[in-house]
Write a protein that holds these residues in place. Sequence first.
Motif, mmCIF file in Angstrom:
data_model
loop_
_atom_site.group_PDB
_atom_site.id
_atom_site.type_symbol
_atom_site.label_atom_id
_atom_site.label_comp_id
_atom_site.label_asym_id
_atom_site.label_seq_id
_atom_site.Cartn_x
_atom_site.Cartn_y
_atom_site.Cartn_z
ATOM 1 N N PRO A 189 0.658 -1.383 -0.051
ATOM 2 C CA PRO A 189 0.035 0.052 -0.055
ATOM 3 C C PRO A 189 0.904 1.344 0.015
ATOM 4 O O PRO A 189 2.032 1.190 0.235
ATOM 5 C CB PRO A 189 -0.750 -0.048 1.286
ATOM 6 N N LYS A 190 0.244 2.275 -0.416
ATOM 7 C CA LYS A 190 0.846 3.527 -0.510
ATOM 8 C C LYS A 190 1.468 4.005 0.878
ATOM 9 O O LYS A 190 2.669 4.706 0.517
ATOM 10 C CB LYS A 190 -0.249 4.672 -0.790
ATOM 11 N N ASP A 191 0.852 3.858 1.833
ATOM 12 C CA ASP A 191 1.433 4.659 3.285
ATOM 13 C C ASP A 191 2.729 3.593 3.419
ATOM 14 O O ASP A 191 3.667 4.297 4.148
ATOM 15 C CB ASP A 191 0.563 4.136 4.141
ATOM 16 N N GLN A 192 2.970 2.347 3.053
ATOM 17 C CA GLN A 192 4.249 1.499 3.401
ATOM 18 C C GLN A 192 5.280 2.079 2.311
ATOM 19 O O GLN A 192 6.604 2.430 2.880
ATOM 20 C CB GLN A 192 3.953 0.377 3.081
ATOM 21 N N ILE A 193 4.888 2.498 1.227
ATOM 22 C CA ILE A 193 6.000 2.993 0.107
ATOM 23 C C ILE A 193 6.288 4.362 0.769
ATOM 24 O O ILE A 193 7.663 4.850 0.858
ATOM 25 C CB ILE A 193 5.400 3.304 -1.173
ATOM 26 N N GLU A 194 5.276 5.207 1.166
ATOM 27 C CA GLU A 194 5.556 6.686 1.537
ATOM 28 C C GLU A 194 6.481 6.563 2.863
ATOM 29 O O GLU A 194 7.599 7.385 3.068
ATOM 30 C CB GLU A 194 4.467 7.427 2.180
ATOM 31 N N ARG A 195 6.371 5.506 3.758
ATOM 32 C CA ARG A 195 7.197 5.226 5.082
ATOM 33 C C ARG A 195 8.670 5.039 4.531
ATOM 34 O O ARG A 195 9.505 5.541 5.001
ATOM 35 C CB ARG A 195 6.595 4.128 5.814
ATOM 36 N N VAL A 196 8.943 4.193 3.576
ATOM 37 C CA VAL A 196 10.487 3.968 3.055
ATOM 38 C C VAL A 196 11.001 5.211 2.462
ATOM 39 O O VAL A 196 12.267 5.905 3.028
ATOM 40 C CB VAL A 196 10.231 2.679 2.012
ATOM 41 N N LEU A 197 10.115 6.002 1.670
ATOM 42 C CA LEU A 197 10.914 7.352 1.087
ATOM 43 C C LEU A 197 10.957 8.080 2.109
ATOM 44 O O LEU A 197 12.123 8.774 2.049
ATOM 45 C CB LEU A 197 9.612 7.924 0.084
ATOM 46 N N GLU A 198 10.301 8.183 3.328
ATOM 47 C CA GLU A 198 10.491 9.141 4.473
ATOM 48 C C GLU A 198 11.635 8.660 5.159
ATOM 49 O O GLU A 198 12.614 9.607 5.496
ATOM 50 C CB GLU A 198 9.357 9.109 5.434
ATOM 51 N N GLU A 199 11.787 7.480 5.353
ATOM 52 C CA GLU A 199 13.149 7.028 5.984
ATOM 53 C C GLU A 199 14.312 7.374 5.220
ATOM 54 O O GLU A 199 15.419 7.643 5.901
ATOM 55 C CB GLU A 199 13.123 5.545 6.005
ATOM 56 N N ILE A 200 14.444 7.122 4.002
ATOM 57 C CA ILE A 200 15.682 7.578 3.148
ATOM 58 C C ILE A 200 15.935 9.157 3.119
ATOM 59 O O ILE A 200 16.933 9.347 3.568
ATOM 60 C CB ILE A 200 15.264 7.057 1.513
#
Length: 339
Positions: A10-21
């Motif tokens: 889901p989009k929120d999991q992708i967002e979470r990885v992007l934020e982490e980077i």
Amino acid sequence: MIIVMQRQAPKDQIERVLEEIKRYEGLKPIPLIGTERTVIAVIGDERVLDERHIASLPGVSNVMPVLRPYKLASRETKYESTVVKCGNGVKIGGKTVVVMAGPCSVESDAQIEEAAKAVKKAGSTILRGGAFKPRTTPYSFQGLGRKGIQMLEIAAKKHGLVSISEVMDVRDVEFVARHIDILQIGARNMQNFDLLKEVGKTKKPVMLKRGLSATIKEFLLAAEYILAQGNQDVILCERGIRTFEDETRNTLCIATVPIVKELSHLPIIVDPSHGTGKINLIAPMSRAAIAAGADGIMVEVHTNPDTALCDADQALNEDKFKNLMGEIKPIVKAVGRTM
Ligand code: PEP
Ligand code: MN
């Protein structure tokens, strides 16, 4: 680094990885959104990232680093092979194959003097001798400490040899560096990070031995600690690892040599004495090491092995050492190198 998300993450999991980077300055995540799954390419020096942490984030399927985690030790960063100047015109990592030889431990003025004379006569350029000994039991001979270091220095200088000796304690680094040409970090201390940092602050070459159960990656990361302090003169030493095999003291991994040569620009030598613990295996393993591309060998030599206070079973006497030097010569020549 390439991060592959799970199918239909889901989009929120992708967002979470992007934020982490994005938390890391200099890193930029670029999401490549597909119909089935999203792949995130990370631009910048990914080595600040903890691969296992990223892999543990929700929705992450696979993490593929592009760069090696050891930055300074890697051939990706420095393509030319490093040649370490050790004094007396002796270089490790160039065209010459070096032979480091001498007793497991310095026992007396007379013993180290005899050893120096013998190894010099046979054609070796580097004299080894332990003064701080990492013994398995506290009841066996522990070495002569600083006195032993001074004995080694005198014998080496008298015969125009480069000296190498192990340092085990950060408090002795300055002293050993003042008297000895090459500082040795023993297998048991390969991951003693404070000690690695301390020798990294000196201006003396450091020979780092592979840990008893260290992977090649861990070995190179240990070298990275020394390099990161500004000391570029690091020599690696394969000395065998612990396996289930008990015919030999350790399992000498000759494959380490070509693997390290591919991954790193640092010179690597092989210690068949500790690697096998057996006199009859030292010559064949020395030949194999040189044939595989090693920049040298380290062997234990004692002029009277029966009386050796440490590692008597693997010490070559003067004659056997002379024979070994004769046996490796054709191999050195065959691989286009000199001695
Ligand atoms: C040595 O070379 O003296 C020694 C103790 O070797 P290692 O650290 O490889 O056991
Ligand atoms: Mn020894």
